[in-house]
Each structure stands twice: as structure tokens, then as C-alpha cells.
Write an enzyme that holds these catalytic residues in place. Structure first.
Site, PDB file in Angstrom:
ATOM      1  N   GLY A  26       5.163   2.223   0.429  1.00 61.21           N
ATOM      2  CA  GLY A  26       5.925   3.061  -0.833  1.00 61.21           C
ATOM      3  C   GLY A  26       5.445   2.551  -1.878  1.00 61.21           C
ATOM      4  CB  SER A  41      -1.009  -0.034   1.261  1.00 61.67           C
ATOM      5  OG  SER A  41      -0.029   0.155   2.375  1.00 61.67           O
ATOM      6  CE  LYS A  42      -2.109   6.358  -2.867  1.00 61.80           C
ATOM      7  NZ  LYS A  42      -2.706   7.710  -2.961  1.00 61.80           N
ATOM      8  NE  ARG A  43       0.157  -0.047   6.120  1.00 56.17           N
ATOM      9  CZ  ARG A  43       0.758  -1.112   6.838  1.00 56.17           C
ATOM     10  NH1 ARG A  43       1.977  -0.997   7.282  1.00 56.17           N
ATOM     11  NH2 ARG A  43       0.430  -2.403   6.908  1.00 56.17           N
TER      12      ARG A  43
END
Length: 463
Positions: free
Chosen positions: A244, A240-242
Site C-alpha cells: 500500500g 512497496s506498492k503491495r
């Protein structure tokens, strides 16, 4: 049979790591078999698809060197064909009109939830007389799926996978507003594009069983399927975005080489013995689906960075200079012809220390700057009054020196010995004066790259 694969991203978001690896696997598989690699933009979600996202996909694939063998197919332009096939299934009795209202469908879902079972359409219009259709309700068209038996998938990665037909309901292939559903459109497009192998993430596995029902209903030959495991974060959770999970083009901005990223993505879920560093030609030669594992892979940015450093050190110096000059220009640093020559001359030393192109640009910036230089605090701390006096005594020595690496090395060693100092005690303040920092390639190579005139001008400015 000519092998034809496709990468079919949806432009409702950015092209990220998982999509890039899927594209790479499709590309390598096609190239390995002397086949064709195609691109299809699945832009039927008109509300969420954007031209910006389409351009990111095209730019990202071009940067990675994953060039399709034909112009991209835009799924939205093929809606009439999707409708044609749905109506053909209806005419053959393999599909039917469903007049359920939104309220009826919601009630089915609520009842399924109350009974703790998966929500499924109950088939109430499957064999019902269309004459009973309520007034003013536009029908959807549903596939009349088999209710007995099973769908067996011989997946080229997952092996044999089976689903009982009774576990699947009659899927909608044409909505009540006349638009085709995604699952239906994909089957029509893959058939019409003569796709022989569908290689995609294993999150599509459940879709495949429904799509096989459409192939069977139309009497079409099915492609072979290969569902590859997803990429997870270092903690094992879905990427996910967390973690990267960003646009592929952000890796470009951060200074990763496309060949390094492709090399890393290939090894993320595929292996060939101990081979780690593979050129594109070697990848094409070696890639087979037998080498793809069934377990999810974990993204390791430290390993990617290490791999990028290795590729960077082997990259062409002129190519690296072009990227460095571009990055310096973006930072507002003007790079003239003399600076370009200095950067190229010192590139072998600069790239030895860099992990990525962004690092490389930062370390090369001193070669383009003029006097007075900006100084890092650690560099300023080295330039004491005593150090400046020593550099003043060094100037005439350098003035009398041929600015070749060998001559400069000998001159600096001789000067250090005459001063009763270690070479490092001379080199460190000299490096600070010449570069404004405490890090650079060898001091002799740095002097040689700057040249006599520039080196002496920088020294005199500090003194």
C-alpha cells in the site's frame, strides 16, 4: 546559527509515506528550533521528472500542512552553478578530467565482478597527463578523493559511522555531456541554501560519505546529518506498492484526515513517553532527534485507521460537513440547503461510528436523498407487511410530537410500550424506512435531523 532544514524530493514518482514522514521530521525540527523549513525539487533527471509528480508533491505537502518558508527551489535551474563549482575544483587540482570510454568502464565493472569485489573506478586518469587524451572523447570530471584515512560521520540518529577512504573511488561530479551528477548538485545546493541539518532516510547514508568529500574539497562547512530508518511493511520487508505504498493524496481520497496521518507518521519511528495523540503545536514543542529510533518501523494500517477515527470524532462538524458534501457531489448526489442543515445537525452522531471521511459520506448520504430511497437488502428485509402496519400506526403519534430529541425519545418509548414491543423492535424498521439502511445514529436524533416533514414523507412512502 539559524536552523535551516530542507525536504528534497525527486519528481520521478509520487510522494509516498516515507517521503511524507521525512518532510514532517524536517518541518518539526525546524519549527522546534525557531528555524526555517525549505523545499527543493530535485528535478535534474529530465527524462523521468514530470510536472504531474511535482504537483502531487506540492499538493501533498499543502494537504499535510507542511508549508515551506520560501518558494520551492528547482534543482534544474541551478545547473550553471553546479558546473561552476565542478570547474573550480578542477582549477584547484582537487578534481581531474577522466577520458575513459564507456567500454573501458564496462571492462572495469566486469573485472571487479569476476574478482568478486565492488566495482570501482581504478583512477587511471587521476595523475595522467591530459595530453595523452584520446581524440574525440569528451572527458568527465572526477573528484580527486583522498585515498588514505577515513571519513567519520557523527550522525544525529545513527551515532558515529566510519568509512575508509580506500573503499571509495573518485566519483564523477560532471558527466562527459557537461551535466552535473546528483551527488554533486545536492552538496552545492545545500551549501548555497545554508542548510544546517540534513534529515533524510538512512538509504542515503552511503551517499553522505561521498558528499562529505566534496564539502572538504571545497573547504565548506558541513551540515549536521541525521539518517532516519526506513518504513517497512507489516511483514518487515521494504515498503512497496503491495504493502500500500501509494501517493499521499490517495490517503486523502480514502478519507484520512491530514492531522491523523501526520500524528501516525510522527509516532512511526519517534516517541515521547506514552504520548500518542499529539496536536501540531505539541509535536513542534516536543520533537527532537533524540527521540528517533534506529530500527526500521512497520506500517500498521489498522492502527492508522484507529487513530484516524479518534481524530475524526474530535474534528469540527462544519469542516466535516464540507468534506462530506464534496464526496456526495462526486458520487452524483445533489446536496441542497436543507440536506446540508440535516448533515450538520446529525454530524455528532454520524462521526461516532465512522473510521474515515469516506465512511462518513456513505453514512450521511440518506440525509441528502429524496423519496423513494434506495434500500439495502438487510433494510428491505426489516420492512415486512407487519412492520409497515406498525409504522402506519406510528405516523399519527409522530405527527403529534414535537420533533426534539427528548420528545421523540419519549414518544417512541410510549409507542413501543403501547404496542407491547421492545424499543428496538420499533426502532429498527423505523430506521430502515428513514435511511434505507440498518445503521444510523440514535433513531431520535435521526428523526430530529430529518425533521417532521421529511420523516413523515419517508414513512408514508414506505407504508
Amino acid at each position: 546559527m539559524k536552523i535551516r532544514t530542507r525536504f528534497a524530493p525527486s519528481p520521478t514518482g509520487l510522494l509516498h509515506i516515507g517521503g511524507a514522514r521525512t518532510a514532517l521530521f524536517n518541518y518539526l525540527f525546524a519549527r522546534h528550533h525557531g528555524g526555517e523549513f525549505l523545499l527543493r525539487i530535485e528535478d535534474t533527471d529530465k527524462a523521468r521528472s514530470t510536472q504531474e509528480a511535482v504537483q502531487v508533491i506540492l499538493d501533498g505537502l499543502a494537504w499535510l500542512g507542511l508549508n515551506a518558508d520560501a518558494p520551492p527551489v528547482y534543482q534544474s535551474t541551478r545547473e550553471a552553478r553546479h558546473v561552476e563549482v565542478a570547474l573550480e575544483l578542477l582549477a584547484q587540482g582537487r578534481a581531474y578530467k577522466c577520458y575513459c570510454t564507456a567500454e573501458e568502464l564496462q571492462a572495469m565493472r566486469e573485472q571487479a565482478a569476476a574478482e568478486k569485489r565492488p566495482p570501482r573506478y581504478d583512477g587511471r586518469w587521476r595523475d595522467r597527463d591530459p595530453a595523452e587524451a584520446p581524440a574525440g572523447v569528451k572527458p568527465a570530471i572526477r573528484l580527486k578523493a583522498p585515498r588514505e584515512g577515513e571519513v567519520v560521520l557523527q550522525d544525529l540518529v545513527q551515532g558515529t559511522v566510519k568509512v575508509q577512504n580506500e573503499e571509495m573511488d573518485d566519483m564523477i561530479i560532471l558527466r562527459s555531456d557537461g551535466t552535473p551528477t546528483y551527488l554533486h548538485a545536492v552538496v552545492v545546493d545545500d551549501h548555497d541554501m545554508d542548510i544546517t541539518h540534513v534529515i533524510r532516510g538512512d538509504d542515503h547514508l552511503t551517499n553522505t560519505f561521498r558528499q562529505i568529500q566534496i564539502y572538504d574539497a571545497m573547504g565548506w562547512e558541513k551540515p549536521q546529518f541525521a539518517h532516519i530508518p526506513l518504513i517497512h511493511g507489516a511483514d518487515g520487508a521494504k515498503l512497496s506498492k503491495r504493502h500500500g505504498a501509494v501517493s499521499i493524496l490517495e490517503f486523502r481520497e480514502d478519507g484520512f484526515l491530514p492531522e491523523a496521518l501526520c500524528n501516525y507518521l510522527l509516532r512511526l519511528g519517534w516517541g515521547h513517553g506514552d504520548a500518542e495523540f499529539l496536536t501540531r503545536a505539541e509535536q513542534v514543542e516536543l520533537f527532537t532527534l533524540e527521540g528517533v529510533g534506529r530500527a526500521a518501523s512497520r506500517m500498521d494500517y489498522a492502527k492508522l485507521t484507529h487513530l484516524n477515527g479518534v481524530w475524526l470524532r474530535g474534528a469540527d462538524d462544519t469542516r466535516l460537513r464540507e468534506d462530506v458534501v464534496m464526496r456526495l457531489a462526486k458520487a452524483g448526489i445533489v446536496v441542497d440547503a436543507a440536506a446540508m442543515e440535516r448533515i450538520l445537525r446529525l454530524m455528532p452522531g454520524l462521526k461516532e461510528r465512522a473510521k474515515n471521511l469516506a465512511d462518513l459520506a456513505v453514512s450521511a448520504a440518506f440525509l441528502a436523498r429524496g423519496v423513494p430511497l434506495p434500500f439495502e437488502p438487510k433494510a428491505l428485509a426489516l420492512l415486512t407487511d407487519e412492520a409497515k402496519a406498525m409504522l402506519g400506526r406510528l405516523v399519527p403519534v409522530l405527527e403529534a410530537t414535537d420533533f426534539s430529541v427528548a420528545a421523540l425519545d419519549a414518544a417512541l418509548r410510549g409507542f413501543a410500550e403501547a404496542e407491547g414491543r421492545k424499543l428496538g423492535q420499533v426502532a429498527q424498521p423505523l430506521r430502515a424506512a428513514l435511511t434505507g439502511s440498518t445503521m444510523s445514529p440514535g433513531i431520535d436524533a435521526t428523526l430530529e435531523a430529518l425533521g417532521a416533514q421529511e420523516s413523515l414523507a419517508r414513512l408514508r412512502a414506505v407504508i
